[in-house]
Write a protein that holds these residues in place. Structure first.
Motif, mmCIF file in Angstrom:
data_model
loop_
_atom_site.group_PDB
_atom_site.id
_atom_site.type_symbol
_atom_site.label_atom_id
_atom_site.label_comp_id
_atom_site.label_asym_id
_atom_site.label_seq_id
_atom_site.Cartn_x
_atom_site.Cartn_y
_atom_site.Cartn_z
ATOM 1 N N ASN A 11 24.230 -13.946 -18.256
ATOM 2 C CA ASN A 11 24.619 -12.885 -19.170
ATOM 3 C C ASN A 11 25.248 -11.723 -18.418
ATOM 4 O O ASN A 11 24.799 -11.351 -17.346
ATOM 5 N N SER A 12 26.279 -11.131 -18.989
ATOM 6 C CA SER A 12 26.832 -9.899 -18.436
ATOM 7 C C SER A 12 26.147 -8.739 -19.139
ATOM 8 O O SER A 12 25.561 -8.916 -20.211
ATOM 9 N N PRO A 13 26.210 -7.504 -18.560
ATOM 10 C CA PRO A 13 25.603 -6.357 -19.223
ATOM 11 C C PRO A 13 26.097 -6.159 -20.643
ATOM 12 O O PRO A 13 25.345 -5.741 -21.521
ATOM 13 N N LEU A 14 27.383 -6.465 -20.874
ATOM 14 C CA LEU A 14 27.943 -6.253 -22.207
ATOM 15 C C LEU A 14 27.404 -7.256 -23.212
ATOM 16 O O LEU A 14 27.426 -7.008 -24.412
ATOM 17 N N ASP A 15 26.895 -8.408 -22.747
ATOM 18 C CA ASP A 15 26.355 -9.418 -23.651
ATOM 19 C C ASP A 15 25.102 -8.920 -24.367
ATOM 20 O O ASP A 15 24.817 -9.318 -25.488
ATOM 21 N N VAL A 16 24.338 -8.077 -23.685
ATOM 22 C CA VAL A 16 23.049 -7.645 -24.239
ATOM 23 C C VAL A 16 23.051 -6.192 -24.681
ATOM 24 O O VAL A 16 22.050 -5.694 -25.180
ATOM 25 N N ALA A 17 24.156 -5.482 -24.471
ATOM 26 C CA ALA A 17 24.214 -4.088 -24.896
ATOM 27 C C ALA A 17 24.159 -4.001 -26.415
ATOM 28 O O ALA A 17 24.772 -4.811 -27.118
ATOM 29 N N PRO A 18 23.436 -3.029 -26.962
ATOM 30 C CA PRO A 18 23.338 -2.907 -28.415
ATOM 31 C C PRO A 18 24.619 -2.357 -29.026
ATOM 32 O O PRO A 18 25.448 -1.768 -28.333
ATOM 33 N N ARG A 19 24.777 -2.567 -30.325
ATOM 34 C CA ARG A 19 25.964 -2.067 -31.019
ATOM 35 C C ARG A 19 25.953 -0.552 -31.126
ATOM 36 O O ARG A 19 26.999 0.086 -31.137
ATOM 37 N N THR A 20 24.773 0.025 -31.251
ATOM 38 C CA THR A 20 24.651 1.481 -31.315
ATOM 39 C C THR A 20 23.598 1.924 -30.308
ATOM 40 O O THR A 20 22.645 1.198 -30.023
ATOM 41 N N ALA A 21 23.767 3.131 -29.788
ATOM 42 C CA ALA A 21 22.809 3.648 -28.805
ATOM 43 C C ALA A 21 21.413 3.784 -29.393
ATOM 44 O O ALA A 21 20.418 3.660 -28.683
ATOM 45 N N ALA A 22 21.322 4.034 -30.703
ATOM 46 C CA ALA A 22 20.011 4.207 -31.335
ATOM 47 C C ALA A 22 19.144 2.959 -31.206
ATOM 48 O O ALA A 22 17.918 3.040 -31.263
ATOM 49 N N ALA A 23 19.771 1.787 -31.015
ATOM 50 C CA ALA A 23 19.006 0.549 -30.883
ATOM 51 C C ALA A 23 18.110 0.559 -29.657
ATOM 52 O O ALA A 23 17.106 -0.168 -29.605
ATOM 53 N N TYR A 24 18.444 1.390 -28.676
ATOM 54 C CA TYR A 24 17.595 1.480 -27.489
ATOM 55 C C TYR A 24 16.193 1.983 -27.827
ATOM 56 O O TYR A 24 15.261 1.832 -27.034
ATOM 57 N N LEU A 25 16.033 2.600 -28.986
ATOM 58 C CA LEU A 25 14.731 3.100 -29.412
ATOM 59 C C LEU A 25 13.916 2.059 -30.173
ATOM 60 O O LEU A 25 12.763 2.319 -30.522
ATOM 61 N N ASP A 26 14.501 0.901 -30.426
ATOM 62 C CA ASP A 26 13.860 -0.129 -31.232
ATOM 63 C C ASP A 26 13.155 -1.143 -30.330
ATOM 64 O O ASP A 26 13.803 -1.859 -29.564
ATOM 65 N N PRO A 27 11.814 -1.243 -30.393
ATOM 66 C CA PRO A 27 11.095 -2.212 -29.564
ATOM 67 C C PRO A 27 11.561 -3.651 -29.776
ATOM 68 O O PRO A 27 11.525 -4.463 -28.846
ATOM 69 N N HIS A 28 12.007 -3.975 -31.010
ATOM 70 C CA HIS A 28 12.469 -5.338 -31.276
ATOM 71 C C HIS A 28 13.725 -5.662 -30.462
ATOM 72 O O HIS A 28 13.917 -6.806 -30.025
ATOM 73 N N TYR A 29 14.566 -4.666 -30.267
ATOM 74 C CA TYR A 29 15.755 -4.884 -29.448
ATOM 75 C C TYR A 29 15.358 -5.288 -28.030
ATOM 76 O O TYR A 29 15.923 -6.231 -27.453
ATOM 77 N N TRP A 30 14.367 -4.592 -27.479
ATOM 78 C CA TRP A 30 13.957 -4.891 -26.104
ATOM 79 C C TRP A 30 13.311 -6.263 -26.000
ATOM 80 O O TRP A 30 13.523 -6.987 -25.014
ATOM 81 N N ASN A 31 12.518 -6.643 -26.986
ATOM 82 C CA ASN A 31 11.915 -7.982 -26.961
ATOM 83 C C ASN A 31 12.994 -9.059 -26.944
ATOM 84 O O ASN A 31 12.923 -10.027 -26.173
ATOM 85 N N GLU A 32 14.002 -8.902 -27.805
ATOM 86 C CA GLU A 32 15.088 -9.883 -27.860
ATOM 87 C C GLU A 32 15.887 -9.883 -26.559
ATOM 88 O O GLU A 32 16.267 -10.932 -26.046
ATOM 89 N N ARG A 33 16.105 -8.704 -26.028
ATOM 90 C CA ARG A 33 16.882 -8.618 -24.790
ATOM 91 C C ARG A 33 16.138 -9.248 -23.611
ATOM 92 O O ARG A 33 16.712 -10.036 -22.855
#
Length: 260
Positions: A11-33
């Motif tokens: 994976n490249s960094p861009l593959d896992v970057a969220p669509r919006t910066a606010a997603a960084y606050l979502d624990p589900h985003y981190w689990n998936e990442r």
């Protein structure tokens, strides 16, 4: 949390970057990442700031890393002689994968615990050194005007800092590695009730990262007072690999907020 990736990662960094910066606050985003990503270092790997961190480390120290993600910082600290290391992350996926990785490489002396940085499960005066690398910056992704962050953002940051202050031993040191410039971070670091000094250095070849050291029991600032005027944004001259890195995306978001 954890810009240098191993050669075997797909994976490249861009593959896992969220669509919006606010997603960084979502624990589900981190689990998936973390389920898909093997390794990612936020704000450079250990080799870039080792010279700044080493003076604060001793083999006898107990060290807490907040927001370990899939970083290899704890491994580098262990190989650098630190025997007692505890890592925490809010993501159970990150914790499990970190535990498995450390077991597979046979690296002992590192405890990995699932915990929220706003409610850490440790007693007072438990650690000589607390380190966070980019973790606190996540709290600022939807903070609004950086000169006057939203009250909800300030509340979360202060809660984190209060927890860090509590678990630090007398004369303990909090290390914060951040994009946040001193004129934004100092009002928070120097909040009422904190008995620590505030000092900082910078590192990085492109744009600068800030390496803050807060020494408990020494209520003073070693650096000069910041002026009241808003400083202009530093120019960004990035290396090619930094232009393709997720840190650049994160920094761009912060810059856009600052310029508004």
């Amino acid at each position: 949390m954890a810009d240098v990736r191993s050669e075997t990662e797909s994976n490249s960094p861009l593959d896992v970057a969220p669509r919006t910066a606010a997603a960084y606050l979502d624990p589900h985003y981190w689990n998936e990442r973390f389920a898909a990503e093997e390794h990612y270092e936020w704000f450079k790997d250990y080799s870039h700031f080792q010279h700044l961190l080493r003076p604060f480390l001793s083999p006898s120290h107990s060290v807490l890393e907040i927001g370990c993600g899939n970083s290899r910082l704890c491994e580098e600290l262990r190989r650098d002689g630190v025997a007692d290391i505890t890592c925490v992350d809010i993501s159970p996926v990150a914790v499990e994968r970190m535990q498995n990785r450390l077991r597979d490489i046979g690296l002992e002396g590192i405890k990995v615990v699932q915990a929220d940085m706003l409610d850490m499960p440790f007693g007072g005066e438990s650690f000589d050194v607390v380190i966070e690398k980019g973790t606190m910056d996540v709290l600022f992704v939807d903070s609004g005007d950086p000169w006057k962050p939203r009250p909800a953002t300030v509340d979360k940051v202060m809660k984190m800092l209060q927890g860090v202050h509590k678990v630090l031993k007398p004369e303990g040191t909090f290390i914060s590695i951040s994009f946040g410039q001193p004129h934004f971070r100092r009002p928070l670091f120097e909040g009422q009730g904190f008995t620590w000094s505030v000092d900082w250095k910078t590192f990085g070849e492109g744009f600068h990262y800030f390496f803050y050291t807060l020494k408990k029991g020494r209520r003073m600032s070693d650096n000069k007072e910041c002026g009241s005027e808003r400083p202009s944004m530093p120019s960004i001259s990035l290396l090619h690999e930094e232009l393709e890195d997720e840190n650049y995306i994160f920094r761009t978001t912060i810059c856009e907020e600052l310029e508004t």
